[in-house]
Design a protein around this motif. Structure first.
Motif, PDB file in Angstrom:
ATOM      1  N   PHE A   1       0.838  -1.204   0.000  1.00 54.85           N
ATOM      2  CA  PHE A   1       0.000   0.000   0.000  1.00 54.85           C
ATOM      3  C   PHE A   1       0.873   1.254   0.000  1.00 54.85           C
ATOM      4  CE2 PHE A   1      -3.551  -2.731   0.798  1.00 54.85           C
ATOM      5  CZ  PHE A   1      -4.617  -2.024   0.291  1.00 54.85           C
ATOM      6  N   ALA A   2       1.972   1.216   0.757  1.00 54.99           N
ATOM      7  CA  ALA A   2       2.855   2.378   0.805  1.00 54.99           C
ATOM      8  C   ALA A   2       3.467   2.649  -0.566  1.00 54.99           C
ATOM      9  CB  ALA A   2       3.953   2.156   1.848  1.00 54.99           C
ATOM     10  N   LEU A   3       3.903   1.591  -1.242  1.00 55.92           N
ATOM     11  CA  LEU A   3       4.486   1.762  -2.580  1.00 55.92           C
ATOM     12  C   LEU A   3       3.450   2.344  -3.542  1.00 55.92           C
ATOM     13  CD1 LEU A   3       6.461  -1.562  -3.199  1.00 55.92           C
ATOM     14  CD2 LEU A   3       7.420   0.732  -3.092  1.00 55.92           C
ATOM     15  N   GLY A   4       2.268   1.734  -3.562  1.00 54.97           N
ATOM     16  CA  GLY A   4       1.197   2.215  -4.436  1.00 54.97           C
ATOM     17  C   GLY A   4       0.866   3.661  -4.123  1.00 54.97           C
ATOM     18  N   GLY A   5       0.793   3.984  -2.834  1.00 50.46           N
ATOM     19  CA  GLY A   5       0.462   5.340  -2.411  1.00 50.46           C
ATOM     20  C   GLY A   5       1.547   6.332  -2.812  1.00 50.46           C
ATOM     21  N   PHE A   6       2.794   5.925  -2.688  1.00 46.44           N
ATOM     22  CA  PHE A   6       3.916   6.805  -3.044  1.00 46.44           C
ATOM     23  C   PHE A   6       3.836   7.193  -4.519  1.00 46.44           C
ATOM     24  CE2 PHE A   6       8.275   7.724  -4.311  1.00 46.44           C
ATOM     25  CZ  PHE A   6       8.722   8.521  -3.266  1.00 46.44           C
ATOM     26  N   PHE A   7       3.657   6.188  -5.379  1.00 39.83           N
ATOM     27  CA  PHE A   7       3.590   6.480  -6.816  1.00 39.83           C
ATOM     28  C   PHE A   7       2.309   7.227  -7.162  1.00 39.83           C
ATOM     29  CE2 PHE A   7       6.494   2.676  -7.003  1.00 39.83           C
ATOM     30  CZ  PHE A   7       7.626   3.465  -7.142  1.00 39.83           C
TER      31      PHE A   7
END
Lengths: 294, 234
Positions: free
Chosen positions: A197-203
């Motif tokens: 979720f953090a990766l998806g949110g970052f991008f």
């Protein structure tokens, strides 16, 4: 020929930003097997974060961009903890997750409208990059388009590196294949879900800022992300290369439609493509297939 | 080493384990035999932290009440039924994921070599996607991956399931080899004949209850067990 190349460059630029959004859908889908429709709302928040970091706090562009990305990464984690984790604890069927994601998406959109200091007005990013295009031979490439492409390409490169060459990346791949077996390896699957979720949110934050700069910022900007969802399905939900290839192809198809036919047909073509993929090849270009032999 | 006291597990309204008690001694091969649905996998899934249960499971004087990843850290390794190898990753990546919780690079490398010596087949295929392996090779990979966590006890769930007879013998030979490496083994099997031939002690599980326990030899010679599990007529 010039027009063809010109359209191709525009398509690559828009497609690469679609890819940034589509990997968020795909990462979550690959682990949790549902389409996280709240992702559009996170992208919209990214556009607002970037806007306020630039205008209110007057941060330099790179700082504002990274700041927006970190903010949306945190937002995505909060969404996971509050909306999806309780469902996971109860082992709810996947339909509940989709309904919950849609509810969350509506909530995110409306909270922006309801906030008195933001509201439904359209906002325009300050002009950070000059609008005069760069001339390459007979081609005119917009500075912002070039920037969108470069930033997206760097982000996607970093993501590929992270997934393929780090221990956590391998753990993400393992968890996407079989969550029980990965827990048996000692992988903390709850932590992997947060990471995804953090990766998806970052991008999503980066994509939101880029889209906000290209167009304008408004509460319904998340609707654009439907396109990246289509791209993720087109490429094969759950597959990262699929999401990138699907997005770039969709971007190119769209710009060619606007360039050679009419921009009014642009969205029509995108949705026809979605339906065609679902009918002819439901798992998309590179989607998960049944690789399991035993 | 591992003691289970009065374990009850419910799946909704179904009472799957009805007060199971057993203990595993260090260094032995203990087998639990029983037919389909007797509760064998349920027992292993309870030990490795996937199920809620009543009763207690004690490992090295500590009550187990953790999430699966913490239980792996304590030196318990569960090789699941159906192998569950990561078909999307190479053989070597699978093995390295087995060592996910370890940080001693040198030890990991040594153990990798050990696994390759134990399973030369895996070395030949180290760069291959594990989904392309045969069923027997996948079983070897699953056991090798388990060994990579450097466990003290291995829980093996139906390692011979769906394998050709020749491979079944290989798998049981390897289990004996693993014990010689100093590991304790809890083996759950439907192939009672083979399991009893390599085990030290055995429990018989039927409909969620332990109905018999003893040395593997005694159990194998028990007339009712012979008839029910070994296919020998009176």
């Amino acid at each position: 020929m010039t027009q063809f190349l010109q359209q191709l460059i525009n398509g690559l630029s828009i497609g690469s930003v679609y890819a940034l959004m589509a990997v968020g859908y795909s990462l979550v889908y690959s682990i949790m097997n549902f389409s996280n429709f709240a992702h559009g709302g996170v992208i919209m928040f990214g556009a607002y974060f970037g806007f306020f970091y630039l205008t209110l706090f007057r941060l330099p562009f790179p700082v504002a961009l990274i700041g927006a990305a970190l903010s949306t990464a945190i937002l995505a984690i909060i969404i996971e903890r509050t909306a999806y984790k309780p469902l996971r604890n109860r082992r709810a069927p996947f339909l509940y997750f989709i309904i919950c994601a849609m509810g969350m998406s509506i909530f995110l959109e409306n909270i922006i409208i309801a906030l008195p200091f933001i509201g439904p007005t359209f906002r325009t990013y300050p002009e950070i990059f000059s609008k005069t295009p760069i001339k390459i031979g007979s081609l005119a490439v917009g500075r912002l388009d070039l920037l969108m492409f470069i930033i997206s390409a760097i982000c996607l490169g970093l993501l590929v590196y992270f997934i393929d060459f780090t221990k956590i990346g391998k753990a993400i791949q393992a968890t996407s294949y079989n969550i029980k077996a990965s827990a048996l390896m000692g992988i903390n699957t709850d932590f992997i879900i947060i990471t995804v979720f953090a990766l998806g949110g970052f991008f999503a934050g980066i994509a939101g800022v880029l889209f906000g700069m290209k167009y304008t910022v408004y509460p319904q900007i998340g609707v654009i992300t439907n396109k990246s969802f289509i791209a993720a399905v087109f490429g094969g939900l759950g597959s990262l290369p699929g999401a990138v290839i699907g997005s770039v192809l969709l971007g190119i198809i769209e710009t060619f439609t606007s360039g050679y036919i009419s921009s009014q047909y642009r969205d029509l073509i995108a949705f026809v493509l979605l339906i065609a993929v679902l009918v002819i090849r439901p798992r998309g270009l590179m989607g998960k297939s049944n690789e399991d032999k035993a | 080493m591992l003691t289970i006291n009065n374990l009850h597990v419910y799946y909704g309204g179904i009472h799957a384990l009805k007060g199971v008690s057993l203990n595993v001694n260090k260094g032995e091969i203990l087998t639990i035999i029983g037919s389909n649905g007797a509760g064998k996998s349920t027992l292993l899934n309870s030990i490795s932290g996937f199920l809620k249960y009543k009763g207690e499971i004690i490992y090295k004087d500590q009550k187990l009440n953790f999430s699966p990843n913490k239980i792996v850290q304590m030196g318990i390794c569960h090789v699941p039924e159906g192998r569950l190898v990561f078909a999307n990753l190479t053989v070597e990546d699978n093995l390295l994921l087995g060592a996910y919780l370890r940080n001693d690079k040198k030890g990991i490398k040594e153990d990798l070599e050990k696994v390759y010596t134990l399973f030369p087949r895996l070395k030949e295929r180290q760069k291959q996607l594990s989904g392309t392996l045969s069923g027997g090779e996948q079983q070897m990979l699953a056991m090798g991956r388990g060994l990579m966590s450097s466990p003290d006890i291995m829980l093996l769930d139906e390692p011979s399931l769906g394998l050709a007879p020749l491979l079944v013998q290989t798998v049981f030979d390897i289990i004996t080899d693993i014990r010689k490496m100093g590991k304790t083994i809890l083996l759950v099997e439907q192939n009672a004949f083979k399991a009893l031939s390599i085990a030290d002690r055995a429990y018989v599980l039927e409909q969620g209850k332990i109905i018999m326990e003893g040395s593997a030899k005694d159990i194998a010679n028990n007339p009712s067990i012979k008839e029910a599990y070994l296919g020998v007529k009176k």
